[in-house]
Design a protein around this motif. Structure first.
Motif, PDB file in Angstrom:
ATOM      1  N   MET A 106      12.179  15.652 -25.323  1.00  0.00           N
ATOM      2  CA  MET A 106      12.337  14.468 -24.758  1.00  0.00           C
ATOM      3  C   MET A 106      11.284  14.281 -23.559  1.00  0.00           C
ATOM      4  SD  MET A 106      15.476  12.917 -22.454  1.00  0.00           S
ATOM      5  CE  MET A 106      16.596  12.849 -23.888  1.00  0.00           C
ATOM      6  N   SER A 107      10.719  12.891 -23.472  1.00  0.00           N
ATOM      7  CA  SER A 107       9.598  12.679 -22.523  1.00  0.00           C
ATOM      8  C   SER A 107      10.142  12.560 -21.068  1.00  0.00           C
ATOM      9  CB  SER A 107       8.944  11.386 -22.783  1.00  0.00           C
ATOM     10  OG  SER A 107       8.421  11.384 -24.119  1.00  0.00           O
ATOM     11  N   LYS A 108       9.307  12.830 -20.126  1.00  0.00           N
ATOM     12  CA  LYS A 108      10.046  12.823 -18.810  1.00  0.00           C
ATOM     13  C   LYS A 108      10.367  11.593 -18.504  1.00  0.00           C
ATOM     14  CE  LYS A 108       7.055  16.509 -16.885  1.00  0.00           C
ATOM     15  NZ  LYS A 108       6.619  17.017 -18.405  1.00  0.00           N
ATOM     16  N   LEU A 109      11.294  11.505 -17.932  1.00  0.00           N
ATOM     17  CA  LEU A 109      12.401  10.224 -17.269  1.00  0.00           C
ATOM     18  C   LEU A 109      11.909   9.949 -16.150  1.00  0.00           C
ATOM     19  CD1 LEU A 109      15.487  11.096 -19.233  1.00  0.00           C
ATOM     20  CD2 LEU A 109      13.917   9.072 -19.766  1.00  0.00           C
ATOM     21  N   LEU A 110      11.703  10.749 -15.078  1.00  0.00           N
ATOM     22  CA  LEU A 110      11.678  10.618 -13.644  1.00  0.00           C
ATOM     23  C   LEU A 110      10.366  10.965 -13.068  1.00  0.00           C
ATOM     24  CD1 LEU A 110      13.441   9.521 -11.010  1.00  0.00           C
ATOM     25  CD2 LEU A 110      14.197  11.905 -11.142  1.00  0.00           C
ATOM     26  N   SER A 111       9.908  10.380 -11.813  1.00  0.00           N
ATOM     27  CA  SER A 111       8.872  10.737 -11.109  1.00  0.00           C
ATOM     28  C   SER A 111       9.357  10.987  -9.908  1.00  0.00           C
ATOM     29  CB  SER A 111       7.603   9.967 -11.195  1.00  0.00           C
ATOM     30  OG  SER A 111       6.841   9.948 -12.319  1.00  0.00           O
ATOM     31  N   LEU A 112       9.356  12.081  -9.174  1.00  0.00           N
ATOM     32  CA  LEU A 112       9.868  12.421  -7.597  1.00  0.00           C
ATOM     33  C   LEU A 112       8.444  12.119  -6.745  1.00  0.00           C
ATOM     34  CD1 LEU A 112      12.414  14.909  -7.777  1.00  0.00           C
ATOM     35  CD2 LEU A 112      12.821  12.498  -7.596  1.00  0.00           C
ATOM     36  N   CYS A 113       8.298  11.238  -5.850  1.00  0.00           N
ATOM     37  CA  CYS A 113       6.886  11.182  -5.461  1.00  0.00           C
ATOM     38  C   CYS A 113       7.155  11.423  -3.786  1.00  0.00           C
ATOM     39  CB  CYS A 113       6.490   9.635  -5.346  1.00  0.00           C
ATOM     40  SG  CYS A 113       5.925   9.043  -6.981  1.00  0.00           S
ATOM     41  N   ILE A 114       6.312  12.503  -3.360  1.00  0.00           N
ATOM     42  CA  ILE A 114       6.543  12.935  -1.953  1.00  0.00           C
ATOM     43  C   ILE A 114       5.226  12.886  -1.419  1.00  0.00           C
ATOM     44  CG2 ILE A 114       7.337  15.002  -0.772  1.00  0.00           C
ATOM     45  CD1 ILE A 114       8.421  15.960  -3.188  1.00  0.00           C
ATOM     46  N   PRO A 115       4.995  11.778  -0.497  1.00  0.00           N
ATOM     47  CA  PRO A 115       3.794  11.709   0.036  1.00  0.00           C
ATOM     48  C   PRO A 115       3.837  12.569   1.431  1.00  0.00           C
ATOM     49  CG  PRO A 115       5.140   9.603   0.429  1.00  0.00           C
ATOM     50  CD  PRO A 115       5.766  10.338  -0.850  1.00  0.00           C
ATOM     51  N   THR A 116       2.950  13.043   1.969  1.00  0.00           N
ATOM     52  CA  THR A 116       3.371  13.865   3.084  1.00  0.00           C
ATOM     53  C   THR A 116       1.684  14.020   3.879  1.00  0.00           C
ATOM     54  OG1 THR A 116       3.899  16.183   3.861  1.00  0.00           O
ATOM     55  CG2 THR A 116       2.639  16.240   1.773  1.00  0.00           C
ATOM     56  N   ASN A 117       1.787  14.748   5.081  1.00  0.00           N
ATOM     57  CA  ASN A 117       0.665  14.913   5.709  1.00  0.00           C
ATOM     58  C   ASN A 117       0.599  16.476   6.176  1.00  0.00           C
ATOM     59  OD1 ASN A 117       2.849  15.197   7.565  1.00  0.00           O
ATOM     60  ND2 ASN A 117       2.084  13.975   9.368  1.00  0.00           N
ATOM     61  N   GLY A 118       1.127  17.142   5.253  1.00  0.00           N
ATOM     62  CA  GLY A 118       0.823  18.423   5.033  1.00  0.00           C
ATOM     63  C   GLY A 118       1.985  19.232   5.951  1.00  0.00           C
ATOM     64  N   TYR A 140      11.491  15.512 -15.879  1.00  0.00           N
ATOM     65  CA  TYR A 140      10.962  15.106 -14.546  1.00  0.00           C
ATOM     66  C   TYR A 140       9.616  15.473 -13.948  1.00  0.00           C
ATOM     67  CZ  TYR A 140      12.440  19.063 -11.887  1.00  0.00           C
ATOM     68  OH  TYR A 140      12.657  20.435 -11.470  1.00  0.00           O
ATOM     69  N   GLU A 141       9.075  14.900 -13.396  1.00  0.00           N
ATOM     70  CA  GLU A 141       7.637  15.299 -12.531  1.00  0.00           C
ATOM     71  C   GLU A 141       7.811  15.038 -10.891  1.00  0.00           C
ATOM     72  OE1 GLU A 141       4.405  13.228 -13.930  1.00  0.00           O
ATOM     73  OE2 GLU A 141       4.811  11.415 -12.927  1.00  0.00           O
ATOM     74  N   VAL A 142       7.183  16.225 -10.179  1.00  0.00           N
ATOM     75  CA  VAL A 142       7.050  16.006  -8.940  1.00  0.00           C
ATOM     76  C   VAL A 142       5.527  15.476  -8.421  1.00  0.00           C
ATOM     77  CG1 VAL A 142       7.567  16.883  -6.691  1.00  0.00           C
ATOM     78  CG2 VAL A 142       9.119  17.448  -8.630  1.00  0.00           C
ATOM     79  N   VAL A 143       5.311  14.634  -7.783  1.00  0.00           N
ATOM     80  CA  VAL A 143       4.182  14.174  -7.417  1.00  0.00           C
ATOM     81  C   VAL A 143       4.055  14.076  -5.922  1.00  0.00           C
ATOM     82  CG1 VAL A 143       2.152  12.457  -7.546  1.00  0.00           C
ATOM     83  CG2 VAL A 143       3.791  12.710  -9.243  1.00  0.00           C
ATOM     84  N   VAL A 144       3.321  15.077  -5.245  1.00  0.00           N
ATOM     85  CA  VAL A 144       2.786  15.331  -3.882  1.00  0.00           C
ATOM     86  C   VAL A 144       1.518  14.991  -3.600  1.00  0.00           C
ATOM     87  CG1 VAL A 144       2.791  16.868  -1.833  1.00  0.00           C
ATOM     88  CG2 VAL A 144       4.624  17.397  -3.767  1.00  0.00           C
ATOM     89  N   THR A 145       1.380  13.863  -2.760  1.00  0.00           N
ATOM     90  CA  THR A 145       0.110  13.532  -2.236  1.00  0.00           C
ATOM     91  C   THR A 145      -0.090  14.112  -0.813  1.00  0.00           C
ATOM     92  OG1 THR A 145       0.776  11.330  -1.777  1.00  0.00           O
ATOM     93  CG2 THR A 145      -0.371  11.836  -3.947  1.00  0.00           C
ATOM     94  N   ASP A 146      -1.197  14.478  -0.349  1.00  0.00           N
ATOM     95  CA  ASP A 146      -1.278  15.139   1.078  1.00  0.00           C
ATOM     96  C   ASP A 146      -2.604  14.481   1.627  1.00  0.00           C
ATOM     97  OD1 ASP A 146      -1.559  16.672   3.110  1.00  0.00           O
ATOM     98  OD2 ASP A 146      -2.405  18.662   1.931  1.00  0.00           O
ATOM     99  N   ASN A 147      -2.403  13.965   2.978  1.00  0.00           N
ATOM    100  CA  ASN A 147      -3.386  13.187   3.584  1.00  0.00           C
ATOM    101  C   ASN A 147      -3.616  13.988   4.954  1.00  0.00           C
ATOM    102  OD1 ASN A 147      -1.306  12.350   5.305  1.00  0.00           O
ATOM    103  ND2 ASN A 147      -1.715  10.197   5.130  1.00  0.00           N
ATOM    104  N   GLY A 148      -3.090  15.299   4.982  1.00  0.00           N
ATOM    105  CA  GLY A 148      -3.167  16.316   6.278  1.00  0.00           C
ATOM    106  C   GLY A 148      -4.493  17.047   6.148  1.00  0.00           C
ATOM    107  N   ALA A 149      -4.652  17.832   6.940  1.00  0.00           N
ATOM    108  CA  ALA A 149      -5.910  18.732   6.965  1.00  0.00           C
ATOM    109  C   ALA A 149      -5.633  20.194   7.190  1.00  0.00           C
ATOM    110  CB  ALA A 149      -6.794  18.232   8.054  1.00  0.00           C
ATOM    111  N   ASP A 150      -4.384  20.693   6.570  1.00  0.00           N
ATOM    112  CA  ASP A 150      -3.969  21.980   6.801  1.00  0.00           C
ATOM    113  C   ASP A 150      -4.121  22.842   5.597  1.00  0.00           C
ATOM    114  OD1 ASP A 150      -2.495  24.193   6.869  1.00  0.00           O
ATOM    115  OD2 ASP A 150      -1.036  23.377   8.459  1.00  0.00           O
TER     116      ASP A 150
END
Length: 298
Positions: free
Chosen positions: A1-13, A34-44
């Motif tokens: 089965m294809s992924k049904l859900l994207s959990l999006c977690i933006p963070t600054n690290g 499902y998939e989990v997407v983490v985008t990081d605009n921090g500098a750690d």
């Protein structure tokens, strides 16, 4: 089965992200769903290393560093999501047991109709699940809660049609997404608790101007909905009133009790008079305190 859900977690690290990730992966749901997407605009760099190690263990976890400023990171995260249903997850809120399965079940059950859904996480005085037939009633029922990005959820197809070409609100980009869904025939507010906030207080929640955000920017967004003819004057006044109560709690916490926080509070006197007044705010503080002391419903 294809992924049904994207959990999006933006963070600054921040390290709490790993608690959030653990709360997701410990639920024993197949990573194919499902998939989990983490985008990081921090500098750690330490955080960068730990995330790369985590991604190497989970094929459905996507990690990307970004230069997106402040809350624009939310948009960056949504842009990278690929599943039919996208759910925003705050980087300081862990999933309660069973939550992931319920999110996925909703996605699977509603792939055809694709109703608008907002997860209020127990913050409203409503039934556990409310179905509404108009955008106006949806906005009124949410009240100031629509300012909370943590409840945001949107279908990928709907997100793709959202016109963000003119840019997004710098403090409330999620409102541009949430309020783009104005012509649906079905709106759901799920008021059951799926998330639990990690206890970190307000000392590390950003340095943005708190009262500009909630006393000027957010009310302006609601006013624009009224000017566009998408909500009634009754709903406008109702949301502004619930937002006044919220501002009153912020004033009480951070200006009267002086609880520690990382927000910029310096422009309180200038900002609160745009839509409200100091008098109304302090009257609301007194009213809320009176109700709390004597146990009256708010």
């Amino acid at each position: 089965m294809s992924k049904l859900l994207s959990l999006c977690i933006p963070t600054n690290g921040i390290d709490e992200v790993f608690d959030v990730l653990d709360s997701i992966y410990c639920q024993g749901i197949s990573e194919d769903l499902y998939e989990v997407v983490v985008t990081d605009n921090g500098a750690d760099f330490h955080f960068f290393q730990k995330m790369n190690e985590f991604v190497s263990l989970h094929s459905n976890c996507i990690y990307a560093r970004t230069s997106a400023v402040l809350f624009a990171n939310q948009i960056e995260c949504f842009d990278r999501a690929t599943a039919p249903l996208i759910k925003f997850i705050n980087h300081r809120m862990v999933l309660m047991p069973g939550s992931l399965a319920k999110f996925i079940q909703f996605a699977n059950d509603n792939l055809e109709e694709k109703p608008v859904i907002y997860y209020a996480n127990g913050s409203l005085k409503t039934n556990e699940l409310v179905e509404l037939s108009s955008f106006d009633s949806f906005v009124k029922t949410l009240g100031y809660q629509s300012s909370w990005s943590g409840g945001l959820c949107i279908w990928k197809d709907h997100y793709a049609k959202t016109d963000l070409s003119a840019g997004v609100n710098r403090l409330f980009p999620h409102c541009d997404i949430l309020f783009s869904q104005r012509d649906s025939s079905s709106y759901f507010i799920d008021n059951r608790r799926y998330l639990d906030e990690l206890s970190s207080g307000h000392s590390k929640k950003g340095s943005y101007d708190l009262f500009e955000a909630f006393a000027v920017e957010y009310p302006s967004i609601i006013l624009d909905l009224y000017r566009d003819g998408d909500i009634s004057s009754e709903t406008l006044l109702s949301v502004l009133d619930t937002n006044l109560s919220f501002i009153a709690t912020l004033v009480f916490k951070f200006l009267i009790l002086k609880e520690p926080c990382s927000y910029d509070l310096s422009r309180f006197s200038d900002t609160v008079v745009v839509f409200y007044s100091k008098k109304r705010i302090y009257e609301r503080i007194i009213g809320l305190s009176f109700k709390k002391v004597f146990g009256f419903p708010e």
